[in-house]
Design an enzyme around this catalytic site. Structure first.
Site, PDB file in Angstrom:
ATOM      1  N   SER A  30       4.031   8.074  -3.237  1.00  0.00           N
ATOM      2  CA  SER A  30       4.951   7.240  -2.466  1.00  0.00           C
ATOM      3  C   SER A  30       4.180   6.084  -1.845  1.00  0.00           C
ATOM      4  CB  SER A  30       5.611   8.061  -1.359  1.00  0.00           C
ATOM      5  OG  SER A  30       4.709   8.270  -0.279  1.00  0.00           O
ATOM      6  N   ASP A  31       4.897   5.076  -1.375  1.00  0.00           N
ATOM      7  CA  ASP A  31       4.247   4.051  -0.556  1.00  0.00           C
ATOM      8  C   ASP A  31       4.192   4.569   0.884  1.00  0.00           C
ATOM      9  OD1 ASP A  31       3.041   1.701   0.266  1.00  0.00           O
ATOM     10  OD2 ASP A  31       4.392   0.421  -0.866  1.00  0.00           O
ATOM     11  N   PHE A  32       3.532   3.819   1.732  1.00  0.00           N
ATOM     12  CA  PHE A  32       3.231   4.232   3.101  1.00  0.00           C
ATOM     13  C   PHE A  32       4.508   4.664   3.846  1.00  0.00           C
ATOM     14  CE2 PHE A  32      -0.364   3.463   6.202  1.00  0.00           C
ATOM     15  CZ  PHE A  32       0.218   4.095   7.276  1.00  0.00           C
ATOM     16  N   ASN A  33       4.599   5.961   4.129  1.00  0.00           N
ATOM     17  CA  ASN A  33       5.713   6.540   4.885  1.00  0.00           C
ATOM     18  C   ASN A  33       7.044   6.458   4.139  1.00  0.00           C
ATOM     19  OD1 ASN A  33       6.505   7.896   7.303  1.00  0.00           O
ATOM     20  ND2 ASN A  33       7.521   6.038   8.010  1.00  0.00           N
ATOM     21  N   GLY A  34       6.982   6.218   2.835  1.00  0.00           N
ATOM     22  CA  GLY A  34       8.204   6.014   2.073  1.00  0.00           C
ATOM     23  C   GLY A  34       9.143   7.209   2.075  1.00  0.00           C
TER      24      GLY A  34
END
Length: 755
Positions: free
Chosen positions: A287-291
């Site tokens: 995932s992307d950051f905190n996605g």
């Protein structure tokens, strides 16, 4: 007879070699399967979830950092980390924390290595203007060698998002608007980072981002929704991701946006049906950051547990920072919402990546405290950096042959970026060596001592610009401008370096005004009033709206954010040691009102032709045409294109080939290189097609007065497109071929191809 026997022997040897290579791959795959399967059997559920957890000790690229990251690496609840900083020994000490865990599984150590590591190259958008995939691959290889020596084994790059809207700040990280060129560059960067074998201690796992459509946010606003048909996805936006997957990319990062109403992070069609089943991707998805946590903000998950279940089921293997998977999935298994098979599959893919990197054999495979200094910022690396900068710079304007400058000219160098090492980098040069940067002032001074530098202006006086830094000081501005005017009056030529600061483009740096800040624009006007030649060097991370400023500059060079060898390359171009060759990979709009603007647009039912009036698809206050089109870039010389000749006008069948030829002549007085561009149009098809599409290009170097014939081979592959059933095919019909120096200025010919 001897020749036939020799030929037969060679064929047999080749076939045997292919067979052996295939067998070796099968053996290696079997060994990895056996090792990983054995490890999985010995792992607890908590340890498996730890492998799905990616933590960071810093919050530089996201809203928060991981709490107690070091403790989590010790106990195995964090199997991967990114954002480590410090010396080789300090990074090694952090990575060695995993040895305290029960199974001592090594860590993936990632970082955003976007356009170089210690040696910094031009931003990717600038690099793409070189139209040189081999050179771009070389820059990625150098970055991998330098970064791996410091303990990293994973890079969050390349960003391959197609971008048509320069309001979006992250256009600087990509390769522009064209899927053909973008695919070539995506493939080159993956090969550069990963090398020929991930097990090599200088290789990094590439992480292709952002999957998918992240480069098409509505209103150009970062993290916003992207909404388009699947036909547009397949034809224009997906090809670079597919090219990176085909090149063997080891990992994929999911985008923040939703696709057809479902966030990418929980989009099973995207991550499983398309990526794994249709494309055959074998690596892992992060995932992307905190996605994952942000699925709640998207409105598709009621709580963190549901967000974790949705993302894992969709095909996400690793959670960046939100720690939703490790916090929730144990209970989800008990509830029957996810299965152990799903968790095992995700964990297997992460473990396989570590196996391919050779981390189970040597967790610190490239660790040597002295090595980083030996392989970083070497003479060869800096040479490549200079070459990359030279080839990235685009000459946008050169009235009355203002450039190149005479080496004995008295120069006034003015601008807030002219003698600033930090401003030659971008917000993504996390480990770039700032003291090593050759500033523009230093580069010019080395070749011409008769140069005086003053700052001339503050960067911006716009109170609406949300940037950290010193507030605008009107009194200081007057002092700076007055000093600039005084220096300029004493000079033969004025070189002014203006544009965007490094904080004005990048992630979370969307803008609605793409013109030069008012204080910079006013300085440019004041300098032009002196009556001396004015050369504008544009430092920027995106196409800008320059129409109002162009009358006040006699020559304009877009130098982007040029990197370590900024000044050396700029000086060579200004003084004529190198003739500019860069070509734009994003269209420059006349105004923000034209955005999105791109060359491969479709015709409407009422297409507009310049000069006509009435009920056509046009503006009443501005031309449809861009300020500078895709593929545009001037030279110190002039290239003349002859007429296109075809070896046939009617062709039939899949196996036929068409040769399109054109003669290019250098009619100027400088030797130079031209990027000859091939475009094809399909005017009548089962779906509306673009007015033209890039299908090839060649570079040709010509001495003054020299001519060369350039040949392009066209097959049915260049005629194919995605039809309404999303099948990749071609149709019989009449086609147009265009060849020229940019997407607007082309010669044209016509041919018929029947099935």
């Amino acid at each position: 007879m001897k020749y036939k026997l020799l030929r037969l022997t060679c064929v047999v040897a080749l076939l045997f070699s292919i067979h052996m290579q295939g067998q070796l791959k099968k053996d290696a795959q079997k060994q990895m399967d056996t090792y990983v399967s054995s490890l999985l059997k010995n792992m607890t559920l908590e340890e498996k979830l730890g492998q799905l957890n990616l933590v960071t000790p810093i919050a530089r690229t996201g809203p928060f950092a991981t709490k107690n990251a070091s403790d989590k690496m010790k106990d195995g609840s964090a199997g991967n980390i990114f954002g480590l900083h410090g010396s080789p020994s300090s990074i090694h000490m952090r990575l060695a924390l995993s040895e305290n865990s029960r199974l001592k599984i090594p860590l993936l150590s990632g970082l955003d290595i976007v356009h170089g590591f210690k040696t910094v190259f031009p931003i990717p958008l600038g690099l793409s203007c070189s139209w040189d995939p081999a050179l771009i691959e070389k820059t990625a290889r150098i970055a991998a060698v330098e970064a791996s020596a410091l303990g990293y084994n994973w890079t969050f790059s390349p960003m391959v998002d197609i971008t048509r809207d320069p309001r979006w700040g992250r256009v600087m990280e990509g390769s522009g608007e064209d899927p053909y060129l973008g695919s070539l560059i995506a493939r080159a960067m993956v090969k550069g980072y990963q090398g020929s074998d991930l097990n090599d201690d200088t290789s990094l796992i590439a992480c292709v981002k952002h999957f998918a459509l992240y480069g098409a946010p509505e209103a150009g606003r970062d993290y916003n929704t992207a909404d388009m048909s699947r036909l547009t996805m397949y034809q224009y936006y997906l090809p670079p991701y597919k090219a990176a997957v085909d090149a063997g990319a080891g990992s994929i990062m999911v985008s923040f946006n939703d696709i057809e109403g479902i966030p990418a992070t929980s989009n099973k069609w995207l991550l499983t049906d398309l990526l794994r089943k249709e494309w055959g991707f074998k690596g892992f998805v992060v995932s992307d950051f905190n996605g994952i946590q942000e699925l709640m903000n998207h409105g598709v998950a009621a709580d963190l547990k549901e967000a974790a279940e949705l993302s894992l089921t969709a095909g996400v293997d690793m959670d960046m920072v939100s720690e939703a998977l490790i916090a929730s999935l144990k209970q989800s298994v008990k509830d029957g919402h996810v299965s152990m098979d799903q968790i095992n599959a995700a964990c297997r893919r992460v473990l396989e990546a570590k196996y391919k990197l050779g981390l189970f054999t040597n967790p610190y495979r490239n660790y040597d405290p002295a090595k980083a200094d030996l392989v970083s910022l070497t003479e060869e690396n800096r040479k490549v950096a200079k070459d990359a900068t030279l080839r990235s710079i685009v000459l946008l304007k050169n009235d009355k042959a203002t450039l190149p400058l005479k080496k004995n000219a008295k120069i006034a160098l003015i601008g807030p970026f002219a003698n600033n090492q930090n401003e030659m980098f971008s917000s993504w040069t996390l480990k770039g060596d700032v003291p090593s940067v050759v500033t523009i002032y230093e580069g010019l001074k080395k070749q011409n001592p008769d140069i005086t530098y003053v700052q001339g202006t503050q960067v911006s006086g716009d109170p609406g610009l949300k940037l950290k830094g010193e507030p605008f000081d009107a009194a200081l501005q007057e002092e700076l401008v007055a000093a600039a005017m005084n220096v300029a009056k004493q000079a033969d030529v004025i070189v002014v370096v203006l544009g965007e600061s490094s904080a004005m483009s990048g992630e979370a740096r969307s803008r609605t005004d793409l013109s030069l800040p008012n204080c910079q624009s006013e300085l440019l006007k004041r300098l032009k009033s002196i009556g001396k030649p004015v050369v504008l060097l544009l430092v920027n991370g995106r196409p800008m709206t320059l129409a109002d400023d162009l009358p006040y500059a006699d020559a304009v060079l877009d130098i982007w954010r040029p990197g370590t060898e900024a000044g050396s390359a700029v000086a060579d171009i200004l003084f004529g040691a190198y003739n500019p060759t860069g070509k734009l990979t994003m269209t420059f709009p006349r105004s923000v009102g034209q955005i999105p603007i791109y060359y491969n647009t479709k015709n409407t039912g009422r297409p507009y032709t310049e000069g006509t009036e009435g009920f056509f698809s046009s503006y009443i206050d501005q031309s449809n045409t861009p300020l500078y089109p895709f593929g545009y870039g001037l030279s110190y010389t002039k290239f003349i294109y002859g007429a296109i000749t075809l070896n046939a006008s009617v062709l039939k069948g899949n196996n036929a080939n068409l040769t399109a030829s054109i003669t290019i002549t250098n009619s100027g007085s400088y030797a130079g290189e031209e990027t000859v561009q091939l475009y094809i149009a399909d005017p009548v098809a089962s779906v509306s097609r673009a007015v033209k599409e890039l299908k090839g290009f060649q570079k040709v170097f010509l001495q003054p007065g020299e001519s060369k014939k350039v040949n392009f081979t066209i097959t049915t592959e260049e005629l194919k497109f995605f039809n309404s059933d999303l099948n990749w095919d071609w149709e019989s019909g009449t086609f147009l071929v265009y060849i020229g120096g940019n997407s607007q200025s082309c010669e044209k010919a016509e041919f018929v191809w029947k099935k």
